[in-house]
Design a protein around this motif. Structure first.
Motif, PDB file in Angstrom:
ATOM      1  N   VAL A 240     -41.078 -36.892  61.716  1.00 26.79           N
ATOM      2  CA  VAL A 240     -41.685 -36.901  63.052  1.00 26.79           C
ATOM      3  C   VAL A 240     -41.388 -38.230  63.745  1.00 26.79           C
ATOM      4  N   GLY A 241     -41.452 -39.320  63.009  1.00 26.90           N
ATOM      5  CA  GLY A 241     -41.167 -40.626  63.589  1.00 26.90           C
ATOM      6  C   GLY A 241     -39.750 -40.723  64.126  1.00 26.90           C
ATOM      7  N   TRP A 242     -38.790 -40.281  63.337  1.00 27.12           N
ATOM      8  CA  TRP A 242     -37.403 -40.333  63.801  1.00 27.12           C
ATOM      9  C   TRP A 242     -37.167 -39.387  64.976  1.00 27.12           C
ATOM     10  N   THR A 243     -37.847 -38.251  64.991  1.00 29.37           N
ATOM     11  CA  THR A 243     -37.728 -37.337  66.125  1.00 29.37           C
ATOM     12  C   THR A 243     -38.237 -38.005  67.398  1.00 29.37           C
ATOM     13  N   LEU A 244     -39.340 -38.733  67.290  1.00 29.14           N
ATOM     14  CA  LEU A 244     -39.868 -39.444  68.458  1.00 29.14           C
ATOM     15  C   LEU A 244     -38.926 -40.558  68.909  1.00 29.14           C
ATOM     16  N   VAL A 245     -38.289 -41.236  67.967  1.00 30.37           N
ATOM     17  CA  VAL A 245     -37.314 -42.268  68.322  1.00 30.37           C
ATOM     18  C   VAL A 245     -36.143 -41.644  69.064  1.00 30.37           C
ATOM     19  N   GLN A 246     -35.643 -40.525  68.573  1.00 25.90           N
ATOM     20  CA  GLN A 246     -34.516 -39.854  69.234  1.00 25.90           C
ATOM     21  C   GLN A 246     -34.909 -39.397  70.638  1.00 25.90           C
ATOM     22  N   LEU A 247     -36.108 -38.871  70.785  1.00 28.24           N
ATOM     23  CA  LEU A 247     -36.581 -38.456  72.105  1.00 28.24           C
ATOM     24  C   LEU A 247     -36.658 -39.645  73.050  1.00 28.24           C
TER      25      LEU A 247
ATOM     26  N   ARG B 208     -47.112 -36.452  52.165  1.00 28.16           N
ATOM     27  CA  ARG B 208     -47.026 -36.407  53.615  1.00 28.16           C
ATOM     28  C   ARG B 208     -45.983 -37.362  54.169  1.00 28.16           C
ATOM     29  N   GLU B 209     -45.515 -38.280  53.373  1.00 24.52           N
ATOM     30  CA  GLU B 209     -44.603 -39.306  53.866  1.00 24.52           C
ATOM     31  C   GLU B 209     -43.320 -38.723  54.472  1.00 24.52           C
ATOM     32  N   PRO B 210     -42.636 -37.756  53.824  1.00 26.28           N
ATOM     33  CA  PRO B 210     -41.412 -37.231  54.440  1.00 26.28           C
ATOM     34  C   PRO B 210     -41.682 -36.606  55.818  1.00 26.28           C
ATOM     35  N   LEU B 211     -42.800 -35.930  55.982  1.00 24.56           N
ATOM     36  CA  LEU B 211     -43.111 -35.333  57.276  1.00 24.56           C
ATOM     37  C   LEU B 211     -43.338 -36.423  58.319  1.00 24.56           C
ATOM     38  N   ARG B 212     -44.069 -37.468  57.954  1.00 27.83           N
ATOM     39  CA  ARG B 212     -44.297 -38.573  58.890  1.00 27.83           C
ATOM     40  C   ARG B 212     -42.986 -39.237  59.280  1.00 27.83           C
ATOM     41  N   THR B 213     -42.102 -39.409  58.320  1.00 30.57           N
ATOM     42  CA  THR B 213     -40.809 -40.030  58.603  1.00 30.57           C
ATOM     43  C   THR B 213     -39.999 -39.158  59.549  1.00 30.57           C
TER      44      THR B 213
END
Length: 57
Positions: A34-41, A27-32
């Motif tokens: 999603v995290g970067w997507t939230l940072v970009q947003l 699950r780690e790649p998916l969490r990473t």
């Protein structure tokens, strides 16, 4: 049910669950991602001018 049989069934089920969990994708790649997507947003929201104001450029 005899205690030894009960314990054996729990151990057997635990082994089945561990085997099934090992086959799943990590699950780690998916969490990473999603995290970067939230940072970009968040960065996009910070760069936008608030509603009702104009930018000084």
């Amino acid at each position: 049910m005899h205690a030894d049989i009960h314990l054996y069934l729990h151990e057997l089920r635990g082994e089945e669950l561990r085997t099934a969990a090992a086959r799943r994708l990590p699950r780690e790649p998916l969490r990473t991602q999603v995290g970067w997507t939230l940072v970009q947003l968040g960065l996009r929201l910070v760069q936008q001018a608030p509603v009702g104001t104009t930018r000084l450029a």
